[in-house]
Design an enzyme around this catalytic site. Structure first.
Site, PDB file in Angstrom:
ATOM      1  N   GLU A   7       0.792  -1.226   0.000  1.00 59.38           N
ATOM      2  CA  GLU A   7       0.000   0.000   0.000  1.00 59.38           C
ATOM      3  C   GLU A   7       0.823   1.274   0.000  1.00 59.38           C
ATOM      4  O   GLU A   7       0.427   2.271  -0.595  1.00 59.38           O
ATOM      5  CB  GLU A   7      -0.954  -0.001   1.203  1.00 59.38           C
ATOM      6  CG  GLU A   7      -2.047  -1.035   1.067  1.00 59.38           C
ATOM      7  CD  GLU A   7      -2.992  -1.025   2.251  1.00 59.38           C
ATOM      8  OE1 GLU A   7      -3.304   0.050   2.751  1.00 59.38           O
ATOM      9  OE2 GLU A   7      -3.411  -2.118   2.670  1.00 59.38           O
ATOM     10  N   ASP A  80      -2.463  -4.693   3.284  1.00 58.95           N
ATOM     11  CA  ASP A  80      -2.616  -4.912   4.725  1.00 58.95           C
ATOM     12  C   ASP A  80      -3.544  -6.092   5.058  1.00 58.95           C
ATOM     13  O   ASP A  80      -4.469  -6.407   4.302  1.00 58.95           O
ATOM     14  CB  ASP A  80      -3.178  -3.641   5.387  1.00 58.95           C
ATOM     15  CG  ASP A  80      -2.125  -2.544   5.462  1.00 58.95           C
ATOM     16  OD1 ASP A  80      -0.947  -2.841   5.229  1.00 58.95           O
ATOM     17  OD2 ASP A  80      -2.492  -1.392   5.739  1.00 58.95           O
ATOM     18  N   ASP A  82      -6.256  -6.833   6.647  1.00 60.80           N
ATOM     19  CA  ASP A  82      -7.590  -6.585   7.191  1.00 60.80           C
ATOM     20  C   ASP A  82      -8.569  -6.445   6.021  1.00 60.80           C
ATOM     21  O   ASP A  82      -8.204  -6.634   4.862  1.00 60.80           O
ATOM     22  CB  ASP A  82      -7.604  -5.338   8.083  1.00 60.80           C
ATOM     23  CG  ASP A  82      -7.173  -4.081   7.341  1.00 60.80           C
ATOM     24  OD1 ASP A  82      -6.946  -4.144   6.115  1.00 60.80           O
ATOM     25  OD2 ASP A  82      -7.058  -3.018   7.992  1.00 60.80           O
ATOM     26  N   GLU A  84      -9.948  -3.857   4.739  1.00 61.22           N
ATOM     27  CA  GLU A  84      -9.592  -2.770   3.827  1.00 61.22           C
ATOM     28  C   GLU A  84      -8.457  -3.211   2.910  1.00 61.22           C
ATOM     29  O   GLU A  84      -8.461  -2.919   1.718  1.00 61.22           O
ATOM     30  CB  GLU A  84      -9.187  -1.536   4.641  1.00 61.22           C
ATOM     31  CG  GLU A  84      -9.447  -0.220   3.950  1.00 61.22           C
ATOM     32  CD  GLU A  84     -10.903   0.126   3.840  1.00 61.22           C
ATOM     33  OE1 GLU A  84     -11.234   0.997   3.025  1.00 61.22           O
ATOM     34  OE2 GLU A  84     -11.736  -0.481   4.542  1.00 61.22           O
ATOM     35  N   TYR A 296       0.901  -5.221  13.003  1.00 62.12           N
ATOM     36  CA  TYR A 296      -0.152  -4.438  12.356  1.00 62.12           C
ATOM     37  C   TYR A 296      -1.033  -3.746  13.385  1.00 62.12           C
ATOM     38  O   TYR A 296      -1.420  -4.347  14.392  1.00 62.12           O
ATOM     39  CB  TYR A 296      -1.006  -5.344  11.470  1.00 62.12           C
ATOM     40  CG  TYR A 296      -1.932  -4.568  10.564  1.00 62.12           C
ATOM     41  CD1 TYR A 296      -1.420  -3.603   9.700  1.00 62.12           C
ATOM     42  CD2 TYR A 296      -3.303  -4.792  10.579  1.00 62.12           C
ATOM     43  CE1 TYR A 296      -2.263  -2.876   8.873  1.00 62.12           C
ATOM     44  CE2 TYR A 296      -4.140  -4.073   9.752  1.00 62.12           C
ATOM     45  CZ  TYR A 296      -3.622  -3.126   8.902  1.00 62.12           C
ATOM     46  OH  TYR A 296      -4.454  -2.403   8.088  1.00 62.12           O
ATOM     47  N   ARG A 298      -4.090  -2.136  13.095  1.00 62.25           N
ATOM     48  CA  ARG A 298      -5.554  -2.115  13.044  1.00 62.25           C
ATOM     49  C   ARG A 298      -6.063  -3.520  13.350  1.00 62.25           C
ATOM     50  O   ARG A 298      -6.085  -4.383  12.494  1.00 62.25           O
ATOM     51  CB  ARG A 298      -6.055  -1.645  11.680  1.00 62.25           C
ATOM     52  CG  ARG A 298      -5.778  -0.177  11.425  1.00 62.25           C
ATOM     53  CD  ARG A 298      -6.457   0.335  10.171  1.00 62.25           C
ATOM     54  NE  ARG A 298      -6.177   1.742   9.963  1.00 62.25           N
ATOM     55  CZ  ARG A 298      -5.154   2.216   9.254  1.00 62.25           C
ATOM     56  NH1 ARG A 298      -4.329   1.358   8.670  1.00 62.25           N
ATOM     57  NH2 ARG A 298      -4.955   3.500   9.127  1.00 62.25           N
ATOM     58  N   HIS A 343      -6.374 -11.452  14.105  1.00 60.94           N
ATOM     59  CA  HIS A 343      -5.143 -10.678  14.090  1.00 60.94           C
ATOM     60  C   HIS A 343      -4.518 -10.715  15.476  1.00 60.94           C
ATOM     61  O   HIS A 343      -5.210 -10.788  16.480  1.00 60.94           O
ATOM     62  CB  HIS A 343      -5.400  -9.217  13.712  1.00 60.94           C
ATOM     63  CG  HIS A 343      -5.886  -9.048  12.304  1.00 60.94           C
ATOM     64  ND1 HIS A 343      -5.367  -9.747  11.256  1.00 60.94           N
ATOM     65  CD2 HIS A 343      -6.858  -8.245  11.788  1.00 60.94           C
ATOM     66  CE1 HIS A 343      -5.987  -9.387  10.142  1.00 60.94           C
ATOM     67  NE2 HIS A 343      -6.898  -8.487  10.445  1.00 60.94           N
TER      68      HIS A 343
END
Length: 868
Positions: A7, A80, A82, A84, A296, A298, A343
């Protein structure tokens, strides 16, 4: 070489270092596609078909990826870990397939890593998978819901509540929490109560404090001593009796460490300890993650990988000794309603390295890493062992009893490294140390004092307590908390003062409107239930289009019903709902709705572009106004004094408070000189001198030393400035307007010119909308000295303050241009130019139509949905 897409460029640089020259690592720079901000981007009539558009900035990044794939026909999506990130990978693949860059034989794989370390990246590359369609479906559902709510509800707000900016699915619920807390505070009635404390001395001469718990043989409740008279009687009862120790009880106790950080708890603790906002916290955490320092950031997970637990225990042993390591590892499990996909917690990637070892130069990153490192080690350390002591003291007749409590830390355990912060200051007697006391000891009375107390209203939310409350209610997701809290502040619905969130009048009006006309959709349970449905979708156990269909069926009906209401009907409902707040009882018993200025008109709720206010019904004969939250007279009209025969007054207008010189007369129908109060200037603090300073602006600084042209200082729409010819340069503060000298003025003007914004510099469009649909010629959104505007040929139309320039659509632009042309007659001047350009005759006729077509300007403009 296989092409790996991540990203951010910072992340790409770190990963490229681990993968080496066998791979090409490129960045997508976040999302590459979005829903266009226009009607029909999500079509409920076509099974919720979604039309995606590649952003202008993203086209070059997609081209770079496409060019790289020409050399090696293999794509690895490493965004990432997740929802998103899964969505970004899906968008990338879709966009590349649309460009026909990905062929039938192109291998496309997805890899995820929770930390950017060599071991994590290497392991991830060895375990590729396909894109998780269930996670993508959950993203699509959320994005469609946010679009449908924002794009359909926001126009209703614009039409019914001038000044309202937008409404979002979760954003509106978050705003409701803040507004309802403020209304609780306003409705709160403080209750008086008293307590009595005694400073006692032991036989060994040591002193400690005890509080009265029994009076007249009866155990006291919190409010039993109601006033000063009762408190004085209690003091006399204690002072007139001999006291001795009835019992001393010591009990062992322990304190366990807090769980490691997840996103919400990290935001809360950073707010408590450092005053960092949610966005500031996540920005620093993002940079730490991209540099490979933390996992990570989030996540809803609080579990820790077994190898990380072992590393933490080893680091604790090395630094503090084996006695600080518990016999078995601590295991943490989620209690949150909406625990995200599996996670890990947020933790350092290397437990042996503290903040000093990393040598971080950025202050936010350094503080945040230190917080994460300490919390992670503490969560695997031994409990703190305490001894809590309670001492009961009384008189022989049993009429008076006092109690003292305290504790001793026998072993500090995890407290040696870290202690979790508290949201509000709390003083606990249990934290005090007590001297050596034995049963039967006679107590000497050194001092007996009464203390007056008042019950306190609930505190305003901080970002930490707001995030905590949203998490408790199951509203939103960890990745959205920062953007939600930021959005309601950017929309001017909420301000932050001393880290506390305070609703503005327009935020209060929007909330009351939604509670009265869309109560279901700002309901806490409804929003939390919808989040749970999205979790079911992400698990692959529900069809996201069925979720959308159920939501849209009822929501579209509510939108249609509210659209038929007139503004006066809406204001009447809001006025009635807010009546207790707007019109509190007056001390003299008079009607609280009667205007305090003219004594005749009735007060009523009104709205303007700047928000809601209370105004007199006798307008324009009576111009009395006041804010929703202010008491009558606080910010109303008042005379500040006289200057040269003119009355200088302070007034509260629809667009805020202002000062005025004199009055308009029949002979001179022009408006009298006025000046708005700049940001930070409070109406209650205004006096004649300050008013005259404002009315004297712009202030002459002097002739420019190079060309002799006058330099002036003033306050404009965008704050304090100095002006030289057509060049404006911002000043740092309002106070500087009245003190800036020639050297400083020339310096800031030169800095502005150096940035390419000097006189004669060609302005670049903020947004290119394309060709005019009726007359041809480019239509652009331009930056202007007085704010952004829409430009077509020689017609310039100012963009209303409530519309973001980046979100202006062609439909809105054409309406604004038509309205401006009708007022100024610009169309007539433009017509000959069309003839010179040899345009068809029909085009010239069409050029006149928008100017006369009034309904076009009234149509609700399209605006991008607010994404929560």
């Amino acid at each position: 070489m296989p092409v790996v897409v991540v990203e951010s460029p910072a992340k790409a640089k770190t990963i490229n270092k681990y993968l080496g020259s066998d791979y090409t690592v490129l960045a997508s720079y976040g999302h590459v596609r979005d829903l266009p901000p226009k009607d029909g981007s999500v079509d409920p009539e076509a099974d919720f078909d979604m039309k995606w558009e590649v952003g202008n900035d993203s086209k070059k990044h997609i081209k770079a990826i496409a060019d790289a794939l020409k050399d090696d026909n293999a794509l690895i999506l490493a965004t990432d870990p997740d929802r998103e990130g899964e969505a970004i990978s899906w968008h990338l693949e879709e966009a590349l397939r649309k460009r026909k860059v990905i062929k039938k034989d192109t291998p496309v794989s997805r890899v995820v890593f929770n930390a950017i370390t060599k071991a994590a990246v290497t392991e991830a590359m060895q375990n590729p998978r396909e894109i998780d369609t269930a996670l993508v479906d959950a993203y699509l559902a959320r994005r469609a819901l946010d679009y449908l709510v924002g794009f359909n509800l926001s126009p209703v707000l614009w039409r019914k509540l001038p000044g309202a900016r937008s409404a979002g699915r979760v954003q509106s619920v978050c705003l409701r929490l803040i507004v309802e807390r403020e209304m609780e505070i306003e409705a709160f009635n403080a209750r008086e109560y008293w307590s009595v404390k005694a400073l006692l001395g032991t036989p060994r001469g040591q002193e400690f404090e005890a509080r009265l718990v029994t009076l007249a043989g009866k155990k006291l409740d919190k409010y039993d001593i109601e006033n000063a008279t009762q408190a004085e009687l209690a003091v006399q009862a204690v002072s007139s009796r001999d006291l001795s120790v009835q019992s001393v009880e010591a009990k062992p106790a322990s304190r366990n460490p807090s769980a490691p950080f997840m996103t919400s708890t990290l935001q809360q603790e950073a707010s408590r300890k450092f005053g960092m906002g949610a966005r500031q916290t996540m920005s620093a955490a993002q940079r730490l993650y991209e540099a490979g320092h933390i996992t990570y950031m989030r996540t809803d997970g609080i579990d820790m990988a077994p190898e990380a637990v072992t590393a933490a225990r080893d680091a604790i042993t090395d630094r503090y000794g084996a006695e600080y390591v518990p016999g078995s590892p601590r295991i943490y499990k989620n209690k949150a309603k909406n625990a995200q996909e599996a996670h890990e917690c947020i933790r350092p990637t290397d437990m042996t390295r503290d903040a000093a070892a990393l040598k971080l130069t950025d202050a936010d990153q350094r503080k945040l890493y230190d917080l994460i490192w300490k919390r992670t080690l503490a969560c695997q350390m031994e409990s703190a062992r305490l001894e809590r002591t309670t001492v009961e003291i009384g008189s022989q007749d049993g009429q008076v009893g006092l109690r003292a409590t305290g504790q001793v830390v026998l072993f500090d355990g995890f407290l040696r490294v870290y202690e979790e912060g508290r949201d509000d200051d709390v003083t606990e007697d249990d934290d005090k140390r007590l001297p050596q006391i034995a049963q039967g000891d006679a107590m000497a009375k050194r001092d007996v004092t009464p203390e007056q107390h008042f019950t306190q209203p609930p505190p305003r939310y901080t970002e930490a307590t707001l995030v905590k409350r949203m998490e408790e209610l199951g509203i939103g997701r960890p990745s959205t908390y920062a953007s939600i809290v930021t959005t309601i502040q950017e929309r001017e619905y909420v301000t932050k003062d001393k880290n506390r969130l305070i609703p503005e009048d327009k935020g209060r009006i929007v909330t009351i409107f939604l509670l009265n006309f869309f109560r279901k959709y700002v309901g806490y349970e409804f929003t939390a239930d919808l989040e749970e449905e999205l979790d079911v979708v992400s698990a692959g156990n529900a069809d996201y289009k069925q979720v959308l269909a159920r939501f849209w069926r009822d929501f579209s009906v509510a939108i249609a019903e509210t659209s038929e209401l007139r503004i006066t009907e809406v204001l009447d409902v809001l006025d009635a709902a807010l009546a207790p707040t707007l019109y509190p009882p007056r001390e003299d018993g008079s009607d609280p709705r009667i205007c305090p200025l003219c004594g005749e008109g009735k007060l009523h709720l009104k709205t303007s572009r700047s928000g809601g206010f209370v105004g007199c019904g006798n307008y324009p004969e009576c111009r009395y106004t006041r804010p929703i939250g202010g008491e009558a007279g606080d910010n109303g009209d008042r005379v500040l004094g006289e200057d040269n025969g003119d009355e200088i007054s302070l007034r509260s207008g629809r667009f805020g408070p202002y000062v005025q010189r004199g009055e308009a007369t029949e002979e001179n129908n022009k408006k009298p000189p006025r000046a708005s109060l700049p940001k930070g200037w409070q109406p209650a603090e205004m006096d004649l001198d300050k008013a005259l300073l404002l009315l004297s602006l712009p202030r002459e600084v002097g002739p420019h030393p190079e060309d002799g042209e006058l330099i002036e200082a003033g306050i404009g729409r965008y704050g304090p400035f100095v002006k030289h010819g057509r060049t404006y340069a911002n000043l740092e503060s309002v106070d500087e307007v009245f003190t800036v000298g020639m050297n400083r003025a020339v310096e800031v003007l030169a800095q502005k010119a150096a940035r390419g914004a000097g006189r004669g510099a060609a302005a670049k469009p903020l947004k290119e909308l394309g060709e005019h649909p009726e007359n041809g010629g480019p239509v652009n959104v331009m930056p202007g000295r007085y704010g952004p505007y829409v430009k077509w040929e020689k017609v310039n139309a100012t963009i209303p303050k409530e519309i973001e320039p980046e979100q202006v659509t062609m439909e809105q632009a054409v309406a604004l241009l038509a309205e401006k042309a009708a007022k100024k007659g610009t169309r007539k001047k433009a017509a000959p130019k069309k003839a010179a350009a040899k345009k068809p005759a029909a085009k010239k006729t069409a050029a006149k139509k928008p100017a006369a077509k009034k309904p076009a300007a009234k149509k609700a403009p399209a605006k991008k949905a607010e994404a929560d």
